[in-house]
Each structure stands twice: as structure tokens, then as C-alpha cells.
Scaffold this motif. Sequence first.
Motif, PDB file in Angstrom:
ATOM      1  N   LEU A 275       0.828  -1.209   0.000  1.00  0.00           N
ATOM      2  CA  LEU A 275       0.000   0.000   0.000  1.00  0.00           C
ATOM      3  C   LEU A 275       0.861   1.257   0.000  1.00  0.00           C
ATOM      4  N   ASP A 276       1.986   1.230   0.743  1.00  0.00           N
ATOM      5  CA  ASP A 276       2.868   2.393   0.782  1.00  0.00           C
ATOM      6  C   ASP A 276       3.447   2.720  -0.585  1.00  0.00           C
ATOM      7  N   MET A 277       3.671   1.691  -1.400  1.00  0.00           N
ATOM      8  CA  MET A 277       4.278   1.896  -2.716  1.00  0.00           C
ATOM      9  C   MET A 277       3.257   2.298  -3.776  1.00  0.00           C
ATOM     10  N   GLY A 278       2.035   2.519  -3.353  1.00  0.00           N
ATOM     11  CA  GLY A 278       1.020   3.009  -4.283  1.00  0.00           C
ATOM     12  C   GLY A 278       0.338   1.941  -5.102  1.00  0.00           C
ATOM     13  N   PHE A 279       0.328   0.694  -4.589  1.00  0.00           N
ATOM     14  CA  PHE A 279      -0.309  -0.403  -5.304  1.00  0.00           C
ATOM     15  C   PHE A 279      -1.777  -0.588  -4.904  1.00  0.00           C
ATOM     16  N   GLY A 280      -2.314   0.335  -4.141  1.00  0.00           N
ATOM     17  CA  GLY A 280      -3.685   0.191  -3.653  1.00  0.00           C
ATOM     18  C   GLY A 280      -4.695  -0.033  -4.763  1.00  0.00           C
ATOM     19  N   LYS A 281      -4.583   0.720  -5.853  1.00  0.00           N
ATOM     20  CA  LYS A 281      -5.523   0.616  -6.969  1.00  0.00           C
ATOM     21  C   LYS A 281      -5.450  -0.763  -7.608  1.00  0.00           C
ATOM     22  N   GLN A 282      -4.224  -1.244  -7.846  1.00  0.00           N
ATOM     23  CA  GLN A 282      -4.042  -2.561  -8.465  1.00  0.00           C
ATOM     24  C   GLN A 282      -4.521  -3.678  -7.546  1.00  0.00           C
ATOM     25  N   VAL A 283      -4.231  -3.557  -6.237  1.00  0.00           N
ATOM     26  CA  VAL A 283      -4.664  -4.580  -5.278  1.00  0.00           C
ATOM     27  C   VAL A 283      -6.189  -4.659  -5.250  1.00  0.00           C
ATOM     28  N   ASN A 284      -6.836  -3.509  -5.230  1.00  0.00           N
ATOM     29  CA  ASN A 284      -8.306  -3.497  -5.217  1.00  0.00           C
ATOM     30  C   ASN A 284      -8.880  -4.097  -6.498  1.00  0.00           C
ATOM     31  N   TYR A 285      -8.226  -3.834  -7.628  1.00  0.00           N
ATOM     32  CA  TYR A 285      -8.687  -4.422  -8.891  1.00  0.00           C
ATOM     33  C   TYR A 285      -8.564  -5.945  -8.845  1.00  0.00           C
ATOM     34  N   ILE A 286      -7.421  -6.432  -8.351  1.00  0.00           N
ATOM     35  CA  ILE A 286      -7.202  -7.877  -8.265  1.00  0.00           C
ATOM     36  C   ILE A 286      -8.237  -8.515  -7.341  1.00  0.00           C
ATOM     37  N   LEU A 287      -8.496  -7.885  -6.187  1.00  0.00           N
ATOM     38  CA  LEU A 287      -9.495  -8.402  -5.249  1.00  0.00           C
ATOM     39  C   LEU A 287     -10.880  -8.478  -5.896  1.00  0.00           C
ATOM     40  N   SER A 288     -11.185  -7.475  -6.722  1.00  0.00           N
ATOM     41  CA  SER A 288     -12.510  -7.449  -7.366  1.00  0.00           C
ATOM     42  C   SER A 288     -12.685  -8.580  -8.374  1.00  0.00           C
ATOM     43  N   ARG A 289     -11.591  -9.120  -8.902  1.00  0.00           N
ATOM     44  CA  ARG A 289     -11.645 -10.187  -9.889  1.00  0.00           C
ATOM     45  C   ARG A 289     -11.646 -11.577  -9.254  1.00  0.00           C
ATOM     46  N   LEU A 290     -11.381 -11.639  -7.943  1.00  0.00           N
ATOM     47  CA  LEU A 290     -11.267 -12.939  -7.283  1.00  0.00           C
ATOM     48  C   LEU A 290     -12.559 -13.286  -6.542  1.00  0.00           C
ATOM     49  N   PRO A 291     -12.878 -14.562  -6.420  1.00  0.00           N
ATOM     50  CA  PRO A 291     -14.106 -14.964  -5.705  1.00  0.00           C
ATOM     51  C   PRO A 291     -14.003 -14.666  -4.216  1.00  0.00           C
ATOM     52  N   LYS A 292     -15.113 -14.335  -3.593  1.00  0.00           N
ATOM     53  CA  LYS A 292     -15.120 -14.022  -2.164  1.00  0.00           C
ATOM     54  C   LYS A 292     -14.970 -15.291  -1.327  1.00  0.00           C
ATOM     55  N   GLN A 293     -15.394 -16.428  -1.858  1.00  0.00           N
ATOM     56  CA  GLN A 293     -15.262 -17.698  -1.143  1.00  0.00           C
ATOM     57  C   GLN A 293     -13.840 -18.233  -1.344  1.00  0.00           C
ATOM     58  N   ARG A 294     -12.918 -17.724  -0.552  1.00  0.00           N
ATOM     59  CA  ARG A 294     -11.508 -18.104  -0.652  1.00  0.00           C
ATOM     60  C   ARG A 294     -10.861 -17.925   0.712  1.00  0.00           C
ATOM     61  N   ARG A 295      -9.668 -18.444   0.871  1.00  0.00           N
ATOM     62  CA  ARG A 295      -8.862 -18.177   2.063  1.00  0.00           C
ATOM     63  C   ARG A 295      -7.922 -17.034   1.732  1.00  0.00           C
ATOM     64  N   THR A 296      -7.722 -16.152   2.709  1.00  0.00           N
ATOM     65  CA  THR A 296      -6.841 -15.006   2.496  1.00  0.00           C
ATOM     66  C   THR A 296      -5.881 -14.871   3.665  1.00  0.00           C
ATOM     67  N   GLY A 297      -4.618 -14.696   3.340  1.00  0.00           N
ATOM     68  CA  GLY A 297      -3.597 -14.444   4.354  1.00  0.00           C
ATOM     69  C   GLY A 297      -2.931 -13.112   4.104  1.00  0.00           C
ATOM     70  N   LEU A 298      -2.910 -12.267   5.118  1.00  0.00           N
ATOM     71  CA  LEU A 298      -2.327 -10.933   4.996  1.00  0.00           C
ATOM     72  C   LEU A 298      -1.135 -10.868   5.945  1.00  0.00           C
ATOM     73  N   PHE A 299       0.077 -10.784   5.385  1.00  0.00           N
ATOM     74  CA  PHE A 299       1.316 -10.843   6.165  1.00  0.00           C
ATOM     75  C   PHE A 299       2.026  -9.496   6.140  1.00  0.00           C
ATOM     76  N   SER A 300       2.513  -9.074   7.310  1.00  0.00           N
ATOM     77  CA  SER A 300       3.202  -7.790   7.382  1.00  0.00           C
ATOM     78  C   SER A 300       4.021  -7.712   8.665  1.00  0.00           C
ATOM     79  N   ALA A 301       5.067  -6.908   8.631  1.00  0.00           N
ATOM     80  CA  ALA A 301       5.856  -6.692   9.834  1.00  0.00           C
ATOM     81  C   ALA A 301       5.243  -5.587  10.690  1.00  0.00           C
TER      82      ALA A 301
END
Length: 591
Positions: A180-206
Motif C-alpha cells: 500500500l505504501d508503494m502506491g499499489f492500492g488501486k491494483q490490489v483493489n482491482y485484483i481483489l474485485s476479480r477474485l471470488p469471495k469464497q476463498r482463504r486469504t492471508g495478509l502478512f506484514s511486519a
Amino acid sequence: MDSSASTNKALKKIRFSELEPSHSGDIISALDRSGFEICTPVQAGTIPLLCSHKDVTVEAVTGSGKTLAFVVPLVEILRRSTSYPPKPHQVMGVILSPTRELSTQIYKVAQPFVSTLKNVKSVLIVGGRDAKYDMKTIEEEGCNILIGTPGRLAVIMERMEFLDFRNLEILILDEADRLLDMGFGKQVNYILSRLPKQRRTGLFSATQTQAVQDLAKAGLRNPFQVKATAKSKSDSSQQPTDSKTPSGLHLEYMKREADEKSSQLVDLLIKNKKNKLIVYFMTCACVDYWGLVLSKIPTLKSISFIPIHGNMKQNAREKAIASFTEASSGVLLCTDVAARGLDIPGIDYIVQFDPPQDPDVFIHRVGRTARLGRKGRSIVFLTPKEKLYVGLMRVRGVPLQKGKCSENASNVIPIIRSAAMEDRAVLEKGLKAFVSFVRAYKEHHCEHIFKWKELEIGKLAMGYGLLKFPKMPEVKQDRLSCEGFTPVEGIDIDDIKFKDKVREKQRQQRIQARKEKQQEEKGKRNPKKAVVVASADSNNASRKRKLTGKQRQTIQTAEDEEELARDSRLLKQRRKGKITEDEFERRTGMI
């Protein structure tokens, strides 16, 4: 929900073969072949949750084994899927990371485990090459797991509509805060919109920033929280506190004036000749300059210096990382492009010649050492006016101890200046590095500590070994003092030549072309008018000699303001892209 891996000591002793749900024999064998038997806390806390079809948000110190914490469950989830084995263009897993280097590393780590799946193809999707190459590979060979950066993956998803994401099982976002800091928010949201909601999601960060928390709310369903921190003591009088850095990492800071930092750096490198170090700088130009200068210092001749930064071509960056990874000793000179995710074995020392613009990046930089329970050292150089940074880091869970300065460090500034007088490449790279650092400093996120108007640019220029002080509109506008800088006397900067004969020949051709153009313009002028102007100039000079000191000062101030206004206009043109950086530097007389 919260699953705090850091508070459960038993997690450290859990074997992969003991985790529930249990893993397949193929995965256990692959882990054994790779030398993995005991889980790290983050692995023991995360793998069972993902394998039990739970969404997770994971906050863990860098170097804690996060990659394996999502690669293993991803492979197991795909093996158990009702769509297994998948069709050639049926995408079942996606892993996003912010940089090409990190994506490449994840891809390599994942291969031994993905290879245990039948008819499953993983593809690395990153920038730095024509997207048509990736599209051709996917079309001909298929893809079931996509690993890459958001920008390139969004392009692939948009252009290749035949890719089937309907049966996607799992999405992993690694280094989510950086995404998100690198300005990928728009692309990430687009990718999320193309993926099914019935999935497993892992969000990793320091680090769990507000933006990461917002993303978790939008992309995850009732996620479990896994937090793996290290216990640390900031000093003997304090109780252990949760630290965001590895427990085996010894953190120090060195307080020195700006004109002494380069000598301290050289002294430190001499004392660590046999070790493997990473030295961080603020900008790409700084990496280029110090990479050139350090290699010219006689006492450092036996050390291998490898530069890497974001302006290098992708293949050059990959070669640099590979070369440094294979080396038993040496120094990687870099910007924050190498601050995250890179797992290079055997790093002994992290040196931050320049503190990062973003304080969140600090822990990622130092996390390149002391990985997976090993020992490591780190030091950050600060000037006396930046001492409040120590307190800020401690509040952020990064306990810094005061390091010892070397009182016997040799002064390397004369050596640097001699190198600049012998080779114009050193001279010009030094000026560009200095200017780039000053501009980056002005944009520092911690402006209450790194105060622009208190930057001692005179001492800084001396530390860079500059022969003359460059003309900078930013410096003129804020009336910064150049106190502490002593220019080299008795030398004409224009007479310094490039050692590279080709570059020097090109420079001489440009000089000659410029002279011919000036003569041509003079020839077009009206000769009578030229005489009048020359006479007027002579009279003005005569009158100027008769002016009082106050009158001359008034005239000089007016001329300075006129020059400042001109430089300000050029600066605005550079920012808007109307003129190039080289043209800006030439017209302001910086080089």
C-alpha cells in the motif's frame, strides 16, 4: 480473533510433522530435504489456521519465517481442493508481494513444495520485461499459481480474460503494508474485485498500519490475528519489552557530525573485511557515488562492493543479488529496494549510513540479519541534531544502544577529493549524490527530528568530499548556511577530465559545440549595438566602483533575488517534467 504466537513458548518446539491438521507425506519430505524440522513461532501459529480454512492477518518480525508460513498451507490447500488437479489455465492460488526481488525469492522457496503437486504450474509475474513474454508463457504452458507484483499481475488479468479464477482457493498478500505504501492500492483493489469471495486469504506484514487494517476489513472474513514478536531488553535497568526486531539482533547508533560519517564508515568496513555487510543509503545517486568512491580507497581494495538500487535494470539487480548471495564476504551498497523480504544468508552487519525517510522501513532494513534465530549486528549513523531518533525508535519497539565511535579513524576526505580531481566521474557523481540526498532529506517523514532548516549542508558537503559547493535553488530559498565547508583552492573545475577517454571526448565535443553556438549568436548581433552595449557596460562598471558599500550590497541582493527567481522557475519546470534533470543541473550551474 487473536492467536498470539509470541506468548506460547511451546510453539518453538513444535515439529512440522506434529502440526494439526496433519500434512501430507510429500510436504514433510520436502521440508526435510530443505532442512526444515522445527517450526518458528509464526509458522506454528499460522499454518494450522490457514490449513483449517481460516483467514489470517499476521504481524511478525522480519526474518521470522513468514514465507514458509504461507507456502506450506497454500500447497496443502490446493492438494485437498475438489478442483485438484486443475486445468491448465485454472488459477487456484495467488501470492502478491511489493518488489520483484521478493516475488522472485518467494517463487524459488515455493518450487520444492509446488513440485509435489501433480499437473500444477506456478508462474512468476514481475515487471522489468515485456508483458508479452509472460502472456506467451502462460498461454503455452498454463498457470495454476501466480506469484508476482500487483502492477504486472493486474495487467495480465486485464489482458488475459480466459484465465479462470472461479475456483481460486487462496490469496496471500505478503508485506501488505509496503504494497500500500508503494502506491499499489488501486491494483490490489482491482485484483481483489476479480477474485471470488469464497476463498482463504492471508495478509502478512511486519507492521499493522491503518491502511493494512482497512484492507483486512475489505478483503478478509473474520480473520484470526497472529502476532509473533521478540523479547528484548533496551538496557539492564528495564524490563523486557515486545520488540519488533529479531531477538538475536544487537542494535546500535553512532552519533557523529556529518563531515565525520564517511571516515567512520571506512573504519568500520576495514574492521569487518571478512564479514558480509549491507550498507543503506538514502538515494540511488548516493549508492552510485559511494560505490565508486569506496572502491578507490586503498585500505578497502580487498573488499568487494556490490551496488543495487531501483534505477538499475532488472537483470543487473538480479545479478547483483546473486553475486552477493554466493559471496562469503563483501558489502552490498543499496537503497530501500533491498530493505524487505530478501533472505540472503550469512549477513553479519547492517549499516545505515542514512536513516530511512520512513521510520517503518528501519525494522525491515535491520531484519536482513539475525534471521531465524541467528545473531547479527546493526548500526545507524546519526548527527547530534538527529539524536531524538533514538527515542522514536525505542517507542516503536526498536531498542537502540549507544555504539562506540572510532577515535582513530583516518580522515578519508582528502582521499575522496584527490579521486575527484583525478576523474571527473567522481566529481559529477559526488555532486549528484549530494544534491539528491539534500532533496530527499527535505521530504523526510520525521521532519520534527530531521529538520530541513537545521541541516548542516556545509559539513555534509565536506563529508561527501566535494571540491566546490553546488548551486541549489532549494538551499538559496531557505537561506541555509554553508558553514563548515572549505572549497579546494587553486583548481579549475572545468579542467578536470574523465578518465574514460570516450566520455572525455564527448565532453570536449559538447564544450566545443557550445562555444561555436555562442560565437554564432554573437555574429548575428548588430555590431553597432554591441559597441553601445560594451560602452554602457564600461560606464556601469565605472559607476559601480564609485558606489558606497550599502549601495553595492543593495545591487548584489537584487541580483541574487533575480537569480533565485530564475532557479525557482527552472525547479518548477523540472518537477513538471518540462526539462530533464541533466538540463536542470546544467542551466543552474550545478555541474
